[in-house]
Design a protein around this motif. Structure first.
Motif: not given
Lengths: 420, 439
Positions: B376-379, B382-384, B387-392
């Motif tokens: 689910t971190t791979l989302v 696609v711009g979501l 917690p791992l990549k987006g929020i960090t």
């Protein structure tokens, strides 16, 4: 008394299509076929309508137009004047490079950890368990991002290696001045040939004749070595005494290749700090290193589990029987346990190789220019051909996966238990 | 013989010797150390190597953890505090970042005053999951589990409650149609009838009916749009929904792949092999880039819903293969026994085949679930805001926290570890509980 095995005779009724097992499966299949055909035609109708509304068509001609962007890691010649198809090839090669090195490294790590996890040494077994559990239960994306961030933010800038008179440089190169890790990349020595045999143009890319010659000599050494070992086995079967082969093997491996390297004038070009950056040698991008390290350590944990399960699946009686026959521990492992364990290990190993290859598409996280980065990234955005690019991208990944699984299945069949 | 015997002194021990204390080297900690750590030259070398490794890791990690800073406004301030308290060379963790940003890690950009809604949905999730996971609980709770998905989606996205009530009504109607039809004709017809009711209901009834009731009896809470979702809220929403959806879909695909009907088998094989042959990222890109081409013009389709559908399909292909393995492991006699009892296909699957096949495939199914949850971190791609990549990335883009990398990754990694490790332990518990020693 007759057994009621005759089919009921009588006129055909419509309800038999559902209740009679002779017709039911055909009814279901025809209904499914109609539904699938309806769904497909609906999707294709939508596709045609949408493409017409946007004034687009399906055309792969864009592949032969100028790409116009640079790729920072290329295994074969490429400039921004090359075509999109060429960019696709570069991306594909980058994907395959990281996937094959990753599979190799992951196998080494996995086999080592898997065997160490079964070690009688309490401390080592526990440490390996911790490694496996930690890496299996955390997303691989985290390891890729973390490795990349550490490589780019902790390592010194290139000018830290600058040697100023009377002052110690801030950073030291490793391995006797041959490897320098900077925040721009890792500089390693480059193998060069002073009496090179040149390249062959294959039409698509150049192949170094030196490399081909080295590979040919290595394959030759391997074949000769196998022959020596076979003839030793024949002698042993005939006379009961095995002639010593180790010095022949050592000679076969240690002489021809170095002699060839010497003839070709093999030498290493060391990277050196000049001006503002390193010159000479090869600069390995951090995106590549991070991806490779993260993928192989992550997949290594899964392979370790497969190896452990495989070795544990062999009953201890096999080892005991081998000891009873007087085989030493090493040969017991090599001749008795491993061939049997391999059968259990290989199917999960195949799926781990497949997973690693598919996970290379996470290169997107560190902007490594793999297949998705070139074809599914810049080419897609520049040409606006989402449909064609995604079709090609998925098709290529599908072909790679099918090739890996079929090759490994052939191997699996070769080592499979031959049952009577 | 007898002469010799006559001359020997007869001795028969009549009492037991008192048990002696084992030699000191054969007891207690010494023995344990020798057997487990120092039993031979190779083992001694390994132990020393292991200790060295442990030392290297611990001497870096322990001081870093000991020197944690929990109260600071920026990374620079953190480093100042560490330098002041423990000397200029000390390194310390800056958990102040987590303390300041944890709402974002948990909820993304969900409106702050509505945090109670996802929290409530999360807590209710345990109530809904408990009767499914643990058979000791009262069965009546399963009704709540059935209602929970609608309730949770309503709480998360808000809007009119009637829409979800009408959706639930559709399921009830479909079930009623199934029961009615199954008494009169075969399971297949009944299944088709239920599906037809469901499709007809969702195409023609849901929106007008929900709007009508809403007009008569307004009952709604503030709607929250999908782009406000993020952090673990997003991961868990996608993960749980896709897990719940992929298991039934995977079972159907596995049955299709083992079907006698060539067309059904061919379609299942093609679907499974295609999905398993491409990376999840490409499937997600299809969801975000290509889906609009295949839907009627001007269809608006929520991005989280698209991602959930794609993740479900993706996981279902993997689960289908796992369950196929379980089905293949069942002895043929089980199928024949079911036939000889006069059961039809679905009865045999439900009562005899599936309970055993699923039991065999538990470890594989759970590891597929773990893989899905990690994926689910791979989302993020696609711009979501995962917690791992987006929020960090959001945190690291803030001037105050620029340059921080260990803390966010350790924090997110620890939470993922807890959830995934918990799932794998649960699968072990389930295996033990279902273990019958007759196989």
């Amino acid at each position: 008394m007759t057994i009621a095995s005759e089919q009921p005779q009588g006129s055909f009724r419509l309800s038999m299509l559902v209740y009679d097992t002779r017709f039911r499966s055909w009814t279901i299949q025809i209904v499914v076929l109609i539904l699938v055909a309806l769904a497909c035609s609906w999707l294709i109708h939508n596709l045609v309508t949408n493409l017409a509304a946007k004034g687009k068509d399906i055309d792969f001609g864009f592949l032969w137009t100028r790409a116009g962007y640079d790729i920072n890691q290329r295994l074969v010649a490429y400039t921004n004047d090359s075509t999109h198809a060429r960019a696709l090839l570069i991306g594909l090669l980058n994907t395959l490079l990281v996937a094959s090195l990753g599979c190799l490294l992951a196998t080494v790590i996995g086999v080592m950890v898997g065997i160490l996890r079964l070690s009688s040494n309490w401390l080592i077994a526990r440490l390996m368990t911790v490694y496996v559990e930690v890496f299996r239960n955390i997303p691989v994306l985290l390891w890729i991002l973390l490795a990349f961030v550490i490589l780019t933010e902790v390592t010194p800038p290139p000018n830290a290696f600058k040697v100023v008179e009377g002052k110690e440089p801030l950073a030291q190169m490793w391995l006797d001045g041959s490897v320098a890790v900077t925040n721009r990349g890792t500089n390693i020595p480059e193998p060069l040939f002073s009496r090179s045999l040149g390249n062959i143009d294959l039409g698509i890319f150049l192949v170094s004749v030196d490399l081909l010659a080295i590979i040919a000599v290595m394959v030759g050494s391997f074949l000769v070595n196998r022959r020596v070992i076979r003839s030793a086995a024949t002698t042993q079967e005939a006379t009961g005494i095995r002639p010593a082969t180790w010095w022949k093997s050592a000679l076969i491996w240690a002489v021809p290749v170095p002699v060839l390297l010497y003839v070709l004038g093999f030498h290493l070009a060391y990277p050196a700090f000049k001006g503002f950056n390193f010159t000479g040698g090869i600069q390995v991008l951090h995106s590549f290193t991070a991806l490779l390290i993260a993928l192989s350590i992550y997949t290594g944990a899964f392979i370790a589990e497969a190896v452990r399960a495989g070795v544990q699946a062999i009953s201890p009686g096999q080892t005991e029987a081998a000891y009873a026959l007087g085989l030493p521990a090493g040969r017991t492992m090599r001749l008795v346990v491993l061939p049997q364990a391999l059968r259990v290990i290989i199917p999960p190993l195949i799926s781990q190789y497949l997973n690693l290859t598919k996970n290379t598409s996470l290169a997107i996280a560190v902007s490594y220019m793999d297949l998705r980065g070139t074809l599914g990234g810049i080419t897609l955005n520049q040409t606006g051909r989402e449909l064609e690019c995604m079709l090609l991208l998925m098709g290529i990944y599908l072909v790679i996966s099918l090739i890996i699984s079929s090759v490994m299945n052939i191997y699996n069949n070769a080592v499979r238990l031959k049952e009577r | 013989m007898s002469e010799i015997h006559a001359q020997t002194v007869r001795f028969v021990r009549e009492t037991m010797l008192p048990p002696a204390v084992p030699p000191r080297s054969e007891a207690g900690a010494v023995r344990w150390l020798r057997e487990n750590l120092f039993s031979g030259p190779v083992n001694i070398a390994l132990t020393i190597l292991g200790l060295a490794l442990l030392y290297v890791v611990l001497q870096a990690v322990v001081p870093w953890l000991m020197h944690s800073v929990w109260n600071a406004k920026s990374l620079g301030e953190c480093r100042e505090i560490v330098a002041q308290t423990w000397g200029p060379d000390a390194s310390g963790a800056c958990w102040a970042m987590i303390r300041e940003r944890w709402p974002q890690y948990l909820f993304g950009f969900y409106p702050q005053e509505l945090y109670w809604r996802p929290t409530l949905a999360f807590l209710l999730m345990f109530v809904a999951l408990a009767p499914v996971l643990f058979s000791g609980l009262p069965r009546g709770l399963l009704w709540f589990s059935a209602v929970y998905p609608m309730l949770a989606f309503w709480l998360l996205w808000g809007g009119a409650v009637w829409w979800w009530v009408v959706v639930a009504l559709g399921f009830v109607l479909a079930y009623a149609a199934f029961r009615l039809a199954v008494q009169r004709s075969s399971t297949i017809i009944a299944g088709a009838a239920a599906l037809a009711v469901l499709v007809g209901w969702s195409l023609f009834a849901i929106d007008p009916l929900a709007a009508l009731i809403q007009r008569v009896l307004p009952a709604s809470i503030a709607p929250v749009s999908s782009d406000r979702f993020g952090g673990f809220l997003l991961s868990i929403t996608i993960g749980i929904t896709a897990i719940a959806g992929s298991l039934p879909l995977g079972i159907l695909l596995a049955l299709g792949r083992r079907s006698d009907m060539p067309l059904v088998k061919m379609l299942s094989v093609a679907f499974i092999e295609f999905i398993r042959g491409v990376p999840l990222i490409t499937v997600l890109f299809v969801a975000s880039l290509l889906l609009q081409y295949f839907l009627p013009p001007r269809t608006q389709f929520d991005i989280i819903l698209r991602v959930i559908i794609m993740a479900t399909i993706f996981a279902a292909a993997y689960i289908a293969e796992v369950i196929r393995g379980g089905l293949a492991a069942l002895p043929r006699g089980q199928y024949e026994a079911a036939d000889s009892l006069g059961m039809d296909y679905w009865q045999a699957q439900r009562l005899i085949i599936m309970p055993q096949a699923l039991k065999i495939s538990i470890p594989g199914i759970v590891s597929s679930f773990i893989g899905l949850f990690k994926d689910t971190t791979l989302v993020a791609f696609v711009g979501l805001n995962d917690p791992l990549k987006g929020i960090t990335q959001v945190v690291r883009a803030d001037m105050n926290w620029k340059g921080i990398y260990w803390e966010p990754y350790v924090f997110v990694g620890a939470i993922f570890f807890l959830i995934c490790f918990g799932m794998s332990r649960y699968s072990m518990y389930l295996e033990r509980r279902l273990k019958r020693d007759n196989r």
